[in-house]
Write an enzyme that holds these catalytic residues in place. Structure first.
Site, PDB file in Angstrom:
ATOM      1  N   MET A 220      54.306 -18.773  32.582  1.00 16.60           N
ATOM      2  CA  MET A 220      55.089 -19.958  32.243  1.00 16.60           C
ATOM      3  C   MET A 220      54.521 -20.593  30.971  1.00 16.60           C
ATOM      4  O   MET A 220      54.719 -21.784  30.715  1.00 16.60           O
ATOM      5  CB  MET A 220      55.092 -20.955  33.399  1.00 16.60           C
TER       6      MET A 220
ATOM      7  N   ASN B  83      42.704 -18.319  28.645  1.00 15.44           N
ATOM      8  CA  ASN B  83      42.009 -17.027  28.718  1.00 15.44           C
ATOM      9  C   ASN B  83      42.295 -16.257  30.000  1.00 15.44           C
ATOM     10  O   ASN B  83      42.123 -15.044  30.042  1.00 15.44           O
ATOM     11  CB  ASN B  83      40.500 -17.230  28.559  1.00 15.44           C
TER      12      ASN B  83
ATOM     13  N   HIS C 128      45.284 -15.937  31.337  1.00 16.02           N
ATOM     14  CA  HIS C 128      46.466 -15.123  31.000  1.00 16.02           C
ATOM     15  C   HIS C 128      46.064 -13.958  30.076  1.00 16.02           C
ATOM     16  O   HIS C 128      46.537 -12.836  30.245  1.00 16.02           O
ATOM     17  CB  HIS C 128      47.508 -15.963  30.258  1.00 16.02           C
TER      18      HIS C 128
ATOM     19  N   SER D  34      43.610 -22.696  34.523  1.00 18.08           N
ATOM     20  CA  SER D  34      44.979 -23.027  34.890  1.00 18.08           C
ATOM     21  C   SER D  34      45.593 -23.817  33.744  1.00 18.08           C
ATOM     22  O   SER D  34      44.895 -24.604  33.090  1.00 18.08           O
ATOM     23  CB  SER D  34      44.965 -23.899  36.154  1.00 18.08           C
TER      24      SER D  34
ATOM     25  N   ARG E  25      47.409 -26.191  34.070  1.00  9.84           N
ATOM     26  CA  ARG E  25      47.376 -27.599  34.478  1.00  9.84           C
ATOM     27  C   ARG E  25      46.064 -28.285  34.101  1.00  9.84           C
ATOM     28  O   ARG E  25      46.002 -29.509  34.076  1.00  9.84           O
ATOM     29  CB  ARG E  25      47.601 -27.721  35.984  1.00  9.84           C
TER      30      ARG E  25
HETATM   31  O1  PAF Z   1      52.308 -17.746  38.103  1.00 11.96           O
HETATM   32  C1  PAF Z   1      53.174 -18.177  37.299  1.00 11.96           C
HETATM   33  O2  PAF Z   1      52.872 -18.559  36.178  1.00 11.96           O
HETATM   34  C2  PAF Z   1      54.640 -18.229  37.734  1.00 11.96           C
HETATM   35  O3  PAF Z   1      54.742 -18.578  39.064  1.00 11.96           O
HETATM   36  C3  PAF Z   1      55.395 -16.930  37.420  1.00 11.96           C
HETATM   37  C4  PAF Z   1      54.839 -15.750  38.197  1.00 11.96           C
HETATM   38  C5  PAF Z   1      55.334 -16.639  35.938  1.00 11.96           C
HETATM   39  C6  PAF Z   1      56.865 -17.093  37.811  1.00 11.96           C
HETATM   40  O4  PAF Z   1      57.461 -18.131  37.124  1.00 11.96           O
END
Ligand code: PAF
Length: 286
Positions: A30, A35, A37, A185, A187
């Site tokens: 999203m 890091n 990701h 995260s 967030r």
């Molecule tokens: O983990 C996330 O960032 C979201 O839940 C995902 C898997 C991209 C789905 O929107």
């Protein structure tokens, strides 16, 4: 790296790679990349030949409008970060592209989505299943990579893949942490300085609990973890559950499962953080 916004362009890019015999790796996100990701993308680059990342803030998985509004977004920064890790294709669609019509599908996950996140965020996992199944249909990946911080999400996605009989391998990836232990995260950027300073108490408490866990019964263990986090003025535990790592159902003692995980959600002000720790894993499937 190519950036595409439409499904048609996405399919063109992937088709060309598939025709060259390349295996496609997919990391759905999203955005507001960090890091954690990038570590998923690196694992995808290692394991496949052509890596696609999606950046899409999926409205259907937010059960709280303020949370959706506040969700951090910065596509330029995301694209710059992805350039550094050999992502080949960035798919950044808008809402109409993903949902030309409303998605009214209701998934049935039995007890998997009734507990923990499912209990406190009604409809969340149905929205996750909707978007991930759509993205899988668009990308048609050989392997898709998900972080284990969202432990319950991983179980839901595996269940969805089984139910829909999809031909994609789900690859779970270890939690990536900041130096002070806080699970990475998107967030975390919403935390104020006091909250950010104290948030690592969550991970620290979970790790410390592994040392004395086997001396306590589960009620004692739960109360000890919850009370030590709640002692901090910035933090408030929403739930802490000790569950079977496969079924996600609460268990009462150490002999009930080969795979035991403690899952937690904590509020730091209005920011909701989740984390988990594995207490026991002699189930070698995982
Ligand atoms: O983990 C996330 O960032 C979201 O839940 C995902 C898997 C991209 C789905 O929107």
């Amino acid at each position: 790296m190519k950036i595409v916004k439409t499904v048609a362009d996405l399919r063109k890019g992937i088709e060309a790679a598939k025709q060259e015999g390349k295996r496609v790796g997919f990391v759905p996100t999203m955005g507001a990349l960090h890091n954690g990701h990038l570590s998923l993308v690196k694992q995808a680059v290692e394991a496949t030949d052509f890596v696609v990342v999606s950046v899409f803030v999926n409205p259907n998985q937010f059960n709280n409008a303020t949370d959706l509004d506040r969700y951090p977004r910065d596509l330029n920064r995301d694209a710059q970060m992805l350039q550094t890790v050999n992502c080949e294709l960035l798919f950044a669609p808008d809402v109409k592209e993903v949902y030309p019509e409303e998605d009214t599908r209701q998934f049935e996950f039995g007890n998997l989505d009734k507990v923990m996140e499912g209990q406190f965020r009604p409809g969340h996992f149905n929205g996750v299943a909707q978007v991930v199944s759509r993205l899988f249909d668009m990308v048609n990946p050989d392997k898709a990579f998900f972080g284990m911080k969202d432990f319950q999400q991983l179980a839901i996605i595996r269940a969805m893949v089984k139910q829909l009989n999809l031909n994609v391998q789900i690859v779970p990836c270890e939690i990536v942490r900041e130096e002070d232990g806080l699970a990475m995260s998107s967030r975390n950027t919403l935390l104020n300085s006091g909250q950010r300073k104290n948030a690592p108490i969550i991970a620290r408490t979970l790790f410390e609990s592994c040392k004395f866990a086997s001396d306590l019964n589960f009620n004692e263990l739960k109360s000890k973890v919850i009370s030590s986090i709640n002692e901090d003025e910035e933090l408030e535990v929403e739930y802490f559950e000790i569950v079977d790592g496969n079924t996600l159902q609460s268990i009462d003692n150490w002999n009930e499962s080969d795979y035991i995980v403690g899952c937690i959600a904590v509020f730091a002000g209005e920011v909701r953080l989740i984390d988990n720790v594995t207490y026991k894993n002699t189930d070698h499937e995982h």
